[in-house]
Design a protein around this motif. Structure first.
Motif, PDB file in Angstrom:
ATOM      1  N   GLN A 137      -3.458   4.330  -3.568  1.00 56.71           N
ATOM      2  CA  GLN A 137      -4.764   3.665  -3.519  1.00 56.71           C
ATOM      3  C   GLN A 137      -5.627   4.567  -2.520  1.00 56.71           C
ATOM      4  OE1 GLN A 137      -1.953   1.226  -1.622  1.00 56.71           O
ATOM      5  NE2 GLN A 137      -1.028   0.612  -3.737  1.00 56.71           N
ATOM      6  N   ASP A 158       1.820  -0.779   1.260  1.00 54.51           N
ATOM      7  CA  ASP A 158       0.993  -1.018   0.199  1.00 54.51           C
ATOM      8  C   ASP A 158      -0.424  -1.721   0.464  1.00 54.51           C
ATOM      9  OD1 ASP A 158       0.853  -1.163  -3.257  1.00 54.51           O
ATOM     10  OD2 ASP A 158       0.255  -3.006  -2.382  1.00 54.51           O
ATOM     11  N   TYR A 173      -2.705  -3.115  -1.274  1.00 56.13           N
ATOM     12  CA  TYR A 173      -3.044  -4.512  -1.739  1.00 56.13           C
ATOM     13  C   TYR A 173      -1.966  -5.674  -1.347  1.00 56.13           C
ATOM     14  CZ  TYR A 173      -5.470  -1.433  -5.358  1.00 56.13           C
ATOM     15  OH  TYR A 173      -6.050  -0.702  -5.871  1.00 56.13           O
ATOM     16  N   LYS A 178      -5.892  -6.396  -5.957  1.00 55.55           N
ATOM     17  CA  LYS A 178      -6.222  -5.384  -6.739  1.00 55.55           C
ATOM     18  C   LYS A 178      -7.572  -5.511  -7.494  1.00 55.55           C
ATOM     19  CE  LYS A 178      -4.542  -1.652  -9.975  1.00 55.55           C
ATOM     20  NZ  LYS A 178      -3.234  -1.181 -10.672  1.00 55.55           N
TER      21      LYS A 178
END
Length: 587
Positions: free
Chosen positions: A349, A372, A374, A390
């Motif tokens: 990301q 992560d 998200y 996302k």
């Protein structure tokens, strides 16, 4: 090895090369190559050189001290050095730097006047054969007008003046250094090549498409084409011709507006499944089939032609080989030589993390810390699922106003107001016809004449509703462009900083003994770990097995260093997915 001091009568003075901070390489008018030592803006000495003398002379200067080489174009000068096994640490690519400074805000008139016009043109070269040097510096017709020493010095003076007068010169200098380092790396990757197993590639094509057939479609594609023609009742239709295929679909009662897989996927008809599969296989055959293999892979190496700054945001492009669009199913063919390893690093990301850092949005940075991003957004309460997170983030960066993305974006504004304000402001500037800049100062192009004409037509008294609608649509489109420009462009700058730091760290690793070399990587890289492949937010290193762990650590350290270089102490993570393996295959 340093040159002996010059003699002037009885006095002895140091060589002008001993402490030159920059050395220009160019062509003297009506003669050969000339090296010019500079101390600041002052010329300290000149040295004529032949193309044959150049590599050893440059190597000697590199051994003396850290020099910044100034030349018109890295793509024209560096391949000759690499072919002789000579690498340089730093350079200033005048052509790439000109493009950045010409469009920077505020505009510098001298970089747009008639004298600077030749620097606007791209490098033009024939497609090189594998293993060939792109330009022979003293071959007939090889010189560009930009290579003339007087012109090189004049352009360097213009760029120095532009930087001296820039309100944020520090960031621009960093951007030019990163862009130039990227140009060095692009040529290094082409010189070393990505290790490629042609037999493995051939097996994948045969298993996926069917056996190769001279003068015809592979077996499986031919069978699918026959199924589609039978289902459409048209035994002669060309599936590769959009107009003819569309007519055949209409004749069979399939009233679609295009042959896109998205539209065809909504249709229930016996012709559609084999047609969609045929189109999928056709993309593989066209982009990376046997013709691609024959043209781009030789002696166990794939050598694409990268174009640094080839996209308006500063992202790289490719003018040969399609390096930036490598299909997942072929990644297993990118395979290390015996005794070597593929070290693959993918940053997770990248663009949302860059957005958090640019906006100084600590809540968004916290959502990304150690995990992560998200998933962190879900934990923040902004949305309910990772898929929604996302969609929302991509919608924020690309300006989605409808569908699920448009529905979710307002939730991000509540939780991450600073990040959203940054992209919203960039969109507003674009809609109003303004320009925006990346973190280091790359500036978006202004709207074109058609855009301005449409806005003017919509603003005049008595404008037709259609003119107003068209102007609003064009304004929104431009707002979406500038919204994404600031994020994608800054992510490209972070990636350049990562690459620039990594290539220097890898150069610190010792060479392996000759018996452990990978000779197909060429004289500059046969015994050293080196960057072999780059895809926007992924870097692949080809390293001797004994240095694979050190190369992986260098990739981690360089990613952290790039974050600090651009964003200082702001607490944003750039975590890497790192693998060490014999190939670049992904599960």
């Amino acid at each position: 090895m340093a040159e002996p001091p010059c003699q002037t009568g009885r006095a002895e003075r140091p060589s002008p090369w001993a402490d030159a901070d920059r050395i220009v390489l160019a062509h003297a008018r009506d003669s050969g190559i000339v090296a010019i030592a500079l101390d600041g803006a002052d010329e300290r000495g000149r040295r004529p050189l032949t193309a044959g003398e150049l590599p050893a002379w440059v190597a000697a200067r590199e051994a003396d001290r850290s020099v910044r080489w100034v030349w018109a174009s890295t793509a024209r000068w560096y391949p000759v050095l690499l072919a002789a096994g000579v690498r340089v640490q730093r350079c200033h690519d005048l052509r790439l730097s000109h493009a950045i400074l010409r469009d920077a805000r505020p505009t510098v008139a001298s970089l747009r006047d008639e004298a600077a016009r030749p620097w606007d043109a791209p490098d033009v070269a024939p497609a090189p054969s594998q293993g060939e040097v792109l330009f022979e510096l003293d071959a007939p017709g090889a010189r560009s007008p930009r290579d003339d020493a007087d012109e090189v010095l004049a352009e360097l003076a213009r760029q120095d003046a532009a930087l001296d007068g820039a309100p944020d010169a520090g960031r621009l200098r960093l951007l030019l250094a990163a862009e130039s380092a990227g140009a060095l790396l692009a040529e290094e990757m082409r010189a070393a090549g990505a290790p490629w197993d042609a037999a493995h590639h051939d097996r994948i094509l045969t298993e996926t498409l069917g056996p190769r057939r001279a003068g015809g479609l592979p077996e499986r594609m031919a069978r699918l084409a026959a199924e589609v023609r039978a289902a459409l009742g048209d035994p002669t239709v060309s599936l590769d011709s959009h107009p003819r295929l569309l007519r055949a679909l209409h004749a069979a009662g399939i009233m679609v507006e295009s042959t896109s897989k998205w539209e065809l996927g909504e249709i229930s008809h016996p012709a559609i499944p084999p047609l969609l599969e045929y189109k999928r296989l056709s993309r593989l055959l066209t982009a990376n089939g046997w013709s691609w293999l024959d043209e781009w892979v030789r002696d166990g190496r794939f050598r694409p032609v990268y174009v640094p700054g080839g996209v308006v945001t500063g992202r790289w492009a490719s003018s040969g080989g399609g390096a930036l669009q490598l299909p997942r199913q072929l990644r297993g063919a990118l395979r290390a030589d015996p005794g070597w390893r593929i070290v693959d690093a993918d940053v997770a990301q990248l663009e949302p993390r860059v957005l958090a850092a640019m906006a100084r949005d600590e809540r968004m940075a916290e959502a990304a810390r150690g995990r992560d991003l998200y998933a962190g957004i879900v934990a923040s309460g902004a949305v309910g699922t990772r898929a929604e997170a996302k969609l929302a983030v991509l919608g924020a960066m690309y300006g989605a106003t409808t569908g699920d993305s448009g529905r979710l974006v307002p939730r991000l504004r509540n939780v991450f107001p600073r990040a959203m304000a940054l992209v919203d402001d960039a969109a507003r500037v674009g809609e109003e016809g303004g320009t925006v800049s990346t973190w280091l100062g790359r500036t978006s192009p202004p709207p074109d004449d058609g855009w301005r004409a449409a806005q003017a037509a919509a603003s005049r008294a008595g404008a037709a509703p259609g003119e107003e609608t068209r102007a609003r649509r064009m304004a929104r489109d431009r707002g979406r462009f500038t919204r994404n420009f600031v994020v994608q462009g800054t992510a490209a700058e972070w990636a350049l900083a990562w690459l620039a730091d990594l290539r220097l760290r890898l150069a610190q690793l010792p060479p392996v003994p000759p018996e452990e070399a990978a000779p197909r990587s060429g004289p500059a890289f046969a015994r050293r770990a080196h960057v072999a492949f780059f895809l926007h937010d992924e870097v692949i290193v080809h390293a001797p097995a004994v240095h694979a762990d050190a190369a992986a650590e260098a990739m981690r350290a360089s990613a952290a260093a790039a974050g600090r270089l651009l964003f200082g102490s702001f607490p944003v993570d750039f975590p890497l997915e790192l693998t060490v393996s014999e190939s670049a295959a992904k599960d």
